[in-house]
Design a protein around this motif. Structure first.
Motif, PDB file in Angstrom:
ATOM      1  N   UNK A 116     101.718  47.472  27.165  1.00  0.00           N
ATOM      2  CA  UNK A 116     102.467  47.040  28.341  1.00  0.00           C
ATOM      3  C   UNK A 116     103.772  47.811  28.520  1.00  0.00           C
ATOM      4  N   UNK A 117     103.936  48.856  27.751  1.00  0.00           N
ATOM      5  CA  UNK A 117     105.211  49.573  27.778  1.00  0.00           C
ATOM      6  C   UNK A 117     105.559  50.060  29.190  1.00  0.00           C
ATOM      7  N   UNK A 118     106.787  49.799  29.587  1.00  0.00           N
ATOM      8  CA  UNK A 118     107.223  50.245  30.902  1.00  0.00           C
ATOM      9  C   UNK A 118     106.746  49.348  32.041  1.00  0.00           C
ATOM     10  N   UNK A 119     106.051  48.275  31.709  1.00  0.00           N
ATOM     11  CA  UNK A 119     105.564  47.385  32.774  1.00  0.00           C
ATOM     12  C   UNK A 119     106.295  46.046  32.730  1.00  0.00           C
ATOM     13  N   UNK A 120     106.550  45.543  33.920  1.00  0.00           N
ATOM     14  CA  UNK A 120     107.288  44.290  34.023  1.00  0.00           C
ATOM     15  C   UNK A 120     106.364  43.159  34.474  1.00  0.00           C
ATOM     16  N   UNK A 148     101.420  32.850  26.713  1.00  0.00           N
ATOM     17  CA  UNK A 148     101.024  34.055  27.451  1.00  0.00           C
ATOM     18  C   UNK A 148     102.223  34.993  27.581  1.00  0.00           C
ATOM     19  N   UNK A 149     103.376  34.425  27.728  1.00  0.00           N
ATOM     20  CA  UNK A 149     104.579  35.247  27.761  1.00  0.00           C
ATOM     21  C   UNK A 149     104.768  35.979  26.439  1.00  0.00           C
ATOM     22  N   UNK A 150     104.646  35.230  25.341  1.00  0.00           N
ATOM     23  CA  UNK A 150     104.829  35.831  24.021  1.00  0.00           C
ATOM     24  C   UNK A 150     103.806  36.932  23.772  1.00  0.00           C
ATOM     25  N   UNK A 151     102.584  36.695  24.202  1.00  0.00           N
ATOM     26  CA  UNK A 151     101.532  37.704  24.026  1.00  0.00           C
ATOM     27  C   UNK A 151     101.906  38.983  24.774  1.00  0.00           C
ATOM     28  N   UNK A 157     105.178  44.465  27.035  1.00  0.00           N
ATOM     29  CA  UNK A 157     105.610  44.208  28.410  1.00  0.00           C
ATOM     30  C   UNK A 157     107.049  43.706  28.424  1.00  0.00           C
ATOM     31  N   UNK A 158     107.727  44.036  29.495  1.00  0.00           N
ATOM     32  CA  UNK A 158     109.049  43.497  29.744  1.00  0.00           C
ATOM     33  C   UNK A 158     108.835  42.190  30.528  1.00  0.00           C
ATOM     34  N   UNK A 159     109.188  41.070  29.915  1.00  0.00           N
ATOM     35  CA  UNK A 159     108.829  39.779  30.518  1.00  0.00           C
ATOM     36  C   UNK A 159     110.028  39.042  31.100  1.00  0.00           C
ATOM     37  N   UNK A 160     109.766  38.327  32.162  1.00  0.00           N
ATOM     38  CA  UNK A 160     110.795  37.525  32.808  1.00  0.00           C
ATOM     39  C   UNK A 160     110.191  36.153  33.104  1.00  0.00           C
ATOM     40  N   UNK A 161     110.675  35.140  32.389  1.00  0.00           N
ATOM     41  CA  UNK A 161     110.079  33.805  32.499  1.00  0.00           C
ATOM     42  C   UNK A 161     110.821  32.952  33.518  1.00  0.00           C
ATOM     43  N   UNK A 162     110.085  32.407  34.453  1.00  0.00           N
ATOM     44  CA  UNK A 162     110.715  31.617  35.513  1.00  0.00           C
ATOM     45  C   UNK A 162     110.250  30.167  35.454  1.00  0.00           C
ATOM     46  N   UNK A 163     111.210  29.282  35.397  1.00  0.00           N
ATOM     47  CA  UNK A 163     110.920  27.869  35.527  1.00  0.00           C
ATOM     48  C   UNK A 163     111.173  27.505  36.991  1.00  0.00           C
ATOM     49  N   UNK A 164     110.115  27.516  37.742  1.00  0.00           N
ATOM     50  CA  UNK A 164     110.198  27.292  39.197  1.00  0.00           C
ATOM     51  C   UNK A 164     110.269  25.790  39.434  1.00  0.00           C
ATOM     52  N   UNK A 338     108.111  43.396  39.780  1.00  0.00           N
ATOM     53  CA  UNK A 338     107.053  43.169  38.792  1.00  0.00           C
ATOM     54  C   UNK A 338     105.847  44.079  38.998  1.00  0.00           C
ATOM     55  N   UNK A 339     105.160  44.334  37.881  1.00  0.00           N
ATOM     56  CA  UNK A 339     103.853  44.987  37.949  1.00  0.00           C
ATOM     57  C   UNK A 339     102.761  43.930  37.963  1.00  0.00           C
ATOM     58  N   UNK A 340     103.167  42.733  37.539  1.00  0.00           N
ATOM     59  CA  UNK A 340     102.210  41.635  37.526  1.00  0.00           C
ATOM     60  C   UNK A 340     103.009  40.342  37.591  1.00  0.00           C
ATOM     61  N   UNK A 341     102.525  39.382  38.364  1.00  0.00           N
ATOM     62  CA  UNK A 341     103.166  38.064  38.418  1.00  0.00           C
ATOM     63  C   UNK A 341     102.123  37.027  38.021  1.00  0.00           C
ATOM     64  N   UNK A 342     102.418  36.301  36.944  1.00  0.00           N
ATOM     65  CA  UNK A 342     101.459  35.339  36.399  1.00  0.00           C
ATOM     66  C   UNK A 342     101.930  33.918  36.693  1.00  0.00           C
ATOM     67  N   UNK A 343     101.018  33.090  37.195  1.00  0.00           N
ATOM     68  CA  UNK A 343     101.336  31.693  37.477  1.00  0.00           C
ATOM     69  C   UNK A 343     100.428  30.816  36.641  1.00  0.00           C
TER      70      UNK A 343
END
Ligand code: ARG
Length: 577
Positions: A116-120, A148-151, A157-164, A338-343
């Protein structure tokens, strides 16, 4: 294991070359064909030779037979031909000289990757609805989401966790009204979210009434609540202040649960944040001719895609859940790139996500296919009664508290106690729930049975945490390990190391399928292999110093791998229990 597979595959290619160099198969293709034999007694890896029949113009049985002589590498301990399969065992020498030192050298990075290097990636999970109870149903989004974030992080991957946070909507009108009628600032400050939930439940009950038992519904309360929400939406200072305070009170409570789980977020921007970001998107939909008026409401027709319409505006012009999700996605793309947004949400929301993802596509946003919905099945509580003030929902906090209490009791009965008893009981109690939950495929509906989750002798969180603690205590009793002496002398040791070295593959599978249960199942395999080793191979009283040093290194390697795996699923590393 990936390295081992790669080397075996290269050796197979070299062997096949000797028979006919025009086969055109690459080592990567061969590696992908390698299987794990159903019975480990047959070997550690198997290669089905029928794939070579055509190019080599021989039967798989003949090919397997011939290749036993031609395939050679240090990783291969033994090679046999059985019914057209080539079966390999990994050599103990390789396990000792390469696998264990690799685990010890990589430490907390062992099993990770750089794919996931370089991917957000932005991940939207947990996201409870403020002032509504944070209940057992939120366990899924919270722990699956975090895992899933930890994985992703573990894989570069560069991760950004959102509590919506669900911090906007008509429920606030109800809450404001109920608060004014039945409560006070002091009471809410003292009782926190419980009071808010109680007020919310009460007003809903009063609105509904109980016509069967002669208690009429109270429509006027619903109207008054709507009016309060309208005031809030139009900026009424007093209501805004109350709303902010309710959110704050709720967050204070959620934080406690997140802390118990060891979860943090990078953003708490909830639904309210997107209020002023929706009009632009609505305008865009209108300009593109995508909005249709249906019985006064504005919708996007999705009949071409076999879906019911996506609701954008209600008849009264108010926005809806999908409207906010669309605006939020655009905002996140523009601001977080983001390169990917996971819900991560319950499977009950599958249609909602499918609908608004389609709308985003129709709006021409090129990143529509970077949106991923990860659903999970329902959770209910089986065989246990939890007293709640909140009707029939089970609060996550109460569930954790019950598990912690039970762990304390079990430990007392077992005569286990230590100075940090509370800390251990919390780690093991919360861990038991998390582990039980994540042991199943996420789509499976789960009925939670507390006593099963807490069974110290079953395939549970307590069992694996105690295994981890056992490895730690072996090492501390010995004063550590030398990090270099390794000699594999028996089947238990070999099996343990072979189990450990599959970690990377299991991480990759968990990441690819958004399926943390790959990790929990792996942890159980490691725990079983380690406990067999521990019971059958004396460590402190080993027959000689080399064996002792080697077994300590195997123990350290186990500790490393288990610890890394625990990190991926919200399980606390219990050094001592
Ligand atoms: N607050 C919602 C609920 O509890 C979940 C939000 C999920 N995230 C999203 N972007 N829709 O049902």
């Amino acid at each position: 294991m990936q390295t081992i597979k790669k080397r075996v595959a290269e050796a197979i290619v070299a062997g096949v070359n000797a028979l006919n160099s025009e086969h055109g198969l690459t080592a990567a293709e061969i590696a992908a064909l390698l299987e794990y034999p159903p019975d480990p007694a047959m070997g550690d890896l198997a290669f089905p030779c029928f794939r070579l029949s055509k190019v080599l113009r021989r039967s798989p049985v003949q090919i397997a037979q011939m290749l036993t002589e031609l395939v050679k590498d240090d990783v291969i301990g033994g090679i046999t031909a059985v019914n057209g399969y080539l079966n390999f065992t990994v050599s103990n020498g390789y396990l000792a000289s390469d696998v264990v030192p690799d685990i010890l050298a990589k430490g907390d990075r062992y099993g990770s990757s750089e794919i996931g290097k370089g991917k957000k990636v932005v991940l939207d999970y947990s996201s409870p609805n403020v002032a509504k109870p944070f209940h057992i149903g939120h366990l899924g989004t919270t722990v699956i989401g975090h895992s899933i974030r930890k994985l992703h992080e573990f894989c570069g991957y560069d991760c950004f966790g959102i509590n919506y946070l669900g911090d906007w909507g008509t429920q606030f009108g109800k809450l404001i009204l109920a608060y004014r009628m039945w409560s006070s600032r002091a009471e809410v400050e003292a009782e926190g979210i419980d009071k808010l939930v109680e007020l919310y439940v009460r007003i809903n009950n009063e609105i509904k009434g109980d016509p069967e038992n002669g208690i009429p519904e109270k429509k006027e309360l619903a109207d008054a609540a709507r009016a309060e929400f309208h005031k809030l939406e139009t900026g009424d200072a007093e209501n805004l202040e109350l709303w902010k305070w309710f959110v704050e009170i709720s967050l204070r409570e959620y934080e406690k649960t997140y802390k118990q789980l060891g979860i943090t977020f990078d953003s708490y921007l909830g639904e309210s944040f997107y209020t002023d970001k929706m009009p632009v998107q609505i305008e865009k939909l209108r300009e593109m001719g995508l909005l249709k008026i249906d019985d006064g409401a504005s919708i996007v027709d999705l009949s071409d895609y076999n879906m019911p319409p996506c609701l954008i505006l209600k008849r009264d012009g108010s926005t809806l859940y999908p409207t906010r999700d669309i605006a939020a996605a655009v905002y996140r793309k523009e601001n977080y790139h983001f390169d990917k947004a996971v819900y991560v949400t319950s499977a009950q929301q599958c249609l909602h996500f499918a609908q608004w993802f389609k709308v985003v596509e129709l709006m021409g946003y090129p990143w529509y296919n970077e949106l991923v919905h990860v659903p999970y099945g329902t959770v209910s509580l089986g065989g246990e009664k939890l007293a709640t003030r909140t009707g029939n929902v089970v609060l996550l906090r109460d569930l954790f508290a019950l598990a912690i209490e039970k762990v304390k009791k079990i430990r007392r009965e077992k005569g286990q106690n230590s100075e940090n008893d509370d800390e251990i009981a919390e780690a093991v109690g919360v861990g038991a729930i998390v582990f039980y939950y994540l042991s199943n495929n996420r789509m499976k509906d789960i009925s939670f049975v507390m006593d099963d989750a807490l069974n110290f002798d079953g395939n549970t969180g307590p069992y694996v945490q105690y295994t981890y603690a056992r490895a730690c205590s072996v090492l501390s009793k010995a004063g550590g390990n030398d990090g270099k002496t390794v000699r594999i002398t028996c089947e238990e040791e070999a099996t343990l190391v072979k189990t450990l070295c599959r970690f990377g593959e299991r991480v990759a599978a968990a990441l690819q399928d958004y399926e943390p249960s790959n990790v929990t199942r792996f942890i159980l395999e490691v725990a079983a292999a380690f406990n067999r080793f521990y019971h059958n191979c004396p460590i402190h009283t080993a027959e000689d110093d080399v064996t002792r040093a080697s077994r300590l290194n195997l123990t350290a390697a186990t500790k490393t791998v288990l610890g890394n795996a625990f990190e991926l699923i919200c399980l606390k590393k219990t050094e001592r229990v």
